[in-house]
Every structure is written in C-alpha cells, then in structure tokens.
Design an enzyme around this catalytic site. Structure first.
Site, short mmCIF file in Angstrom:
data_model
loop_
_atom_site.label_atom_id
_atom_site.label_comp_id
_atom_site.label_asym_id
_atom_site.label_seq_id
_atom_site.Cartn_x
_atom_site.Cartn_y
_atom_site.Cartn_z
N CYS A 168 36.19 -36.04 8.22
CA CYS A 168 35.42 -35.21 6.86
C CYS A 168 34.42 -34.48 7.66
CB CYS A 168 35.10 -36.16 5.91
SG CYS A 168 34.17 -35.51 4.56
N ASP A 179 44.65 -31.62 0.34
CA ASP A 179 43.05 -31.40 0.55
C ASP A 179 42.90 -30.11 0.59
OD1 ASP A 179 40.63 -31.70 1.14
OD2 ASP A 179 40.87 -32.26 3.15
N HIS A 209 42.78 -36.17 1.26
CA HIS A 209 41.76 -36.22 2.26
C HIS A 209 41.32 -37.64 2.33
CE1 HIS A 209 37.98 -34.42 3.48
NE2 HIS A 209 37.29 -35.57 3.04
#
Length: 305
Positions: A195, A242, A273
């Site tokens: 991330c 995502d 994600h």
C-alpha cells in the site's frame, strides 16, 4: 440488515459483498470517515451476517498475523535507532537477523515498508519471514517521531496523516543506507512494501537508485518523478479488484517502458487491495503465498549474485 444474527465460524472472503471491501478501502485511505463506512455497511443485506460481524472481519485481527514467532530460534529480532538526516533526524526500525549471519558470513538485506498506519504486527511478521528466508530485514516505523505505532490502526492512520510525506520518505531512504552499510549485510538491498509502502518502494527505487538493488511493491502507486533514474529491477504486484491503484498503472507502465526499466507485473485474480495481509478478510491465502514465493525468488535472484 439483521443485526442480531451473529456467527461464530470464520467468514470467508466470498461471504462479503464486494462493496464492503471497496468501502473499507476508501475508509482505510481516508476518503470517508468511520461513521460513513459503518453507515454504508448497514445498507447491505447479507443473510446470517450482522453489520458488526462484517466490520470486524474487515478490520485487522493481528493475532492471526504471526507466521514466524519473535522467539523463533532461527532469527534474532530487536529495535534499533538510527540517524535520519534526510527525514526527521532520528528514526527507529525493527531489525531481524538470521541466526547464521555474522560479520564473516553476511547476508543480503531487505527494507520493509509498512502501510499508511505505522509499524503494525503484520509488517513486523513480514520482516521475520524475510529473516527466516535468509535476509537481514529492517522495518522502519514512520510514526517514531510521534511516539511510534500506537497499538491500533485507526489511531496510527490518523497519526501518519499528520506527518510530512517527504520526511517519511527521507527516513526510509536513510534506513536503506543503514542496511547497505551494515556490517552484517553484503551491501545488496532489496525493498518490499505494501500500500503506502508500495508507493515508498517505487519512490526509493527512483530516488536512491544506487542503494536499492531490487524492488517489490505490492498494490502501491507510482513514484512522483525521477522514474528515468530507476536502475533496479521491479516485481510489481496488483490486486484485480483494486481499482484505485490499478488506475495508476497504465501511465506508470508507459514510463517504465520509456525508460527501459526491467520490470514484471502480476495481477492476482479476484483479490482486493491488501490481499497479502493475513489479519483481515481481504487476505487471499493462495494468491498471497504465490506472490510471496515470487518475491523471495526475485530477491534471491537479484540480491545473492
């Protein structure tokens, strides 16, 4: 939604509507607040699942995120402080060293970059997994200037949002230099991030190309600039569902190609994600294990020669 029908058996990812994952992603990245997130969850009609059960399954349970124990006899884990002149002046990280590594028998190193909430237990476990695989691993905590990871992700996320991003980047750049110069490493440094940490991995590959020898960003957005400076090979991991991150990929790929960067990109079907994070319902065991096996092979190929 029936809010009284609690269940005790583990929830499967397939039990949760995709909207819930999308809303959690918005919440986790600060696009909506917790009240809005819970309000939206309350509109879902899922037989046998209450709002609280779905919300709990989407938020981390770090008791589940320990694949390698702190006490594993094959590793030694500790916290170190180091100078960070490019960032906040001083930084702290979680250093994990394989048992058989010493000054006469150094190992390649991997810098581990956390998400947008500080050095939580999942990321520390990732560092231990790397050490178990033979790498010296260092996982800095961007929240160190504010006292460190506070013990919960909500507060950690709010804390990290107050910090100057460029100083966080500087802290991680100096952490990479610490690994490169450490007496227990070969001077070869890889980087993996998730991330926000994926963004940091892309960024450090561009900003300190003479330090980063291989980068494996997981669902991270591109570096802002200096893509033409990237020297390290990249192994890039995406989750199919995502959309937020995946929308940034075409332009990034075009820039990588234009600058002849050595890269390979994988997209994992039907994943969200955060699919590598084994503390929430977003975790996809099969694809997480595949991605991790690819990552270890990538580091072995590029850091051990």
């Amino acid at each position: 939604m029936n809010q009284t029908a609690e269940i005790t058996t583990p929830i499967k990812t397939s039990d949760i509507p995709q909207e819930a994952f999308d809303w959690y992603d918005e919440y986790a990245h600060g696009d909506i607040d917790r009240r809005t997130f819970l309000s939206r969850l309350g509109t879902l009609g899922v037989t046998g699942l209450s709002l609280s059960v779905i919300a709990k399954s989407l938020t981390p349970n770090y008791a589940q995120a320990e694949q390698v124990s702190f006490n594993d006899p094959d590793i030694t884990a500790s916290y170190i402080d180091f100078a960070a002149p490019s960032g906040h002046g001083k930084a702290r990280g979680y250093l994990v060293i394989p048992k058989n590594v010493n000054a006469e028998n150094p190992a390649p190193a991997v810098l581990v970059a956390h998400e947008n909430r500080g050095l939580n237990p999942y990321i520390k476990d990732v560092a231990r997994r790397l050490a178990k695989a033979g790498f010296v691993a260092l996982a800095p905590d961007a929240l160190f200037p504010l006292g460190g990871y506070p013990g919960n992700d909500d507060e950690g996320r709010a804390m990290q949002r107050t910090l100057d991003r460029s100083k966080i980047e500087g802290d991680f750049m100096d952490a990479a230099r610490v690994l490169k110069d450490h007496e227990l490493t070969t001077g070869k440094v890889g980087m993996v991030g998730f991330c926000f940490g994926g963004y940091l991995t892309n960024t450090l590959a561009a900003y300190i190309p003479d330090v980063i020898n291989a980068g494996a960003p997981y669902y991270g957005t591109p570096a802002n600039d200096k893509i033409d400076q990237i020297k390290a090979p990249l192994q890039i991991h995406f989750a199919e569902m995502d959309k937020r991150v995946n929308d940034t990929w075409p332009a990034y790929e075009e820039a990588l190609k234009a600058n002849n960067v050595d890269y390979v990109a994988y997209t994992y079907e039907k994943t969200n994600h955060g699919f590598h994070n084994d503390s929430t319902a977003r975790y996809d065991e099969k694809n997480a294990e595949l991605a991790w096996a690819r990552t270890l092979a990538f580091f072995n190929e590029n850091l051990t020669s």
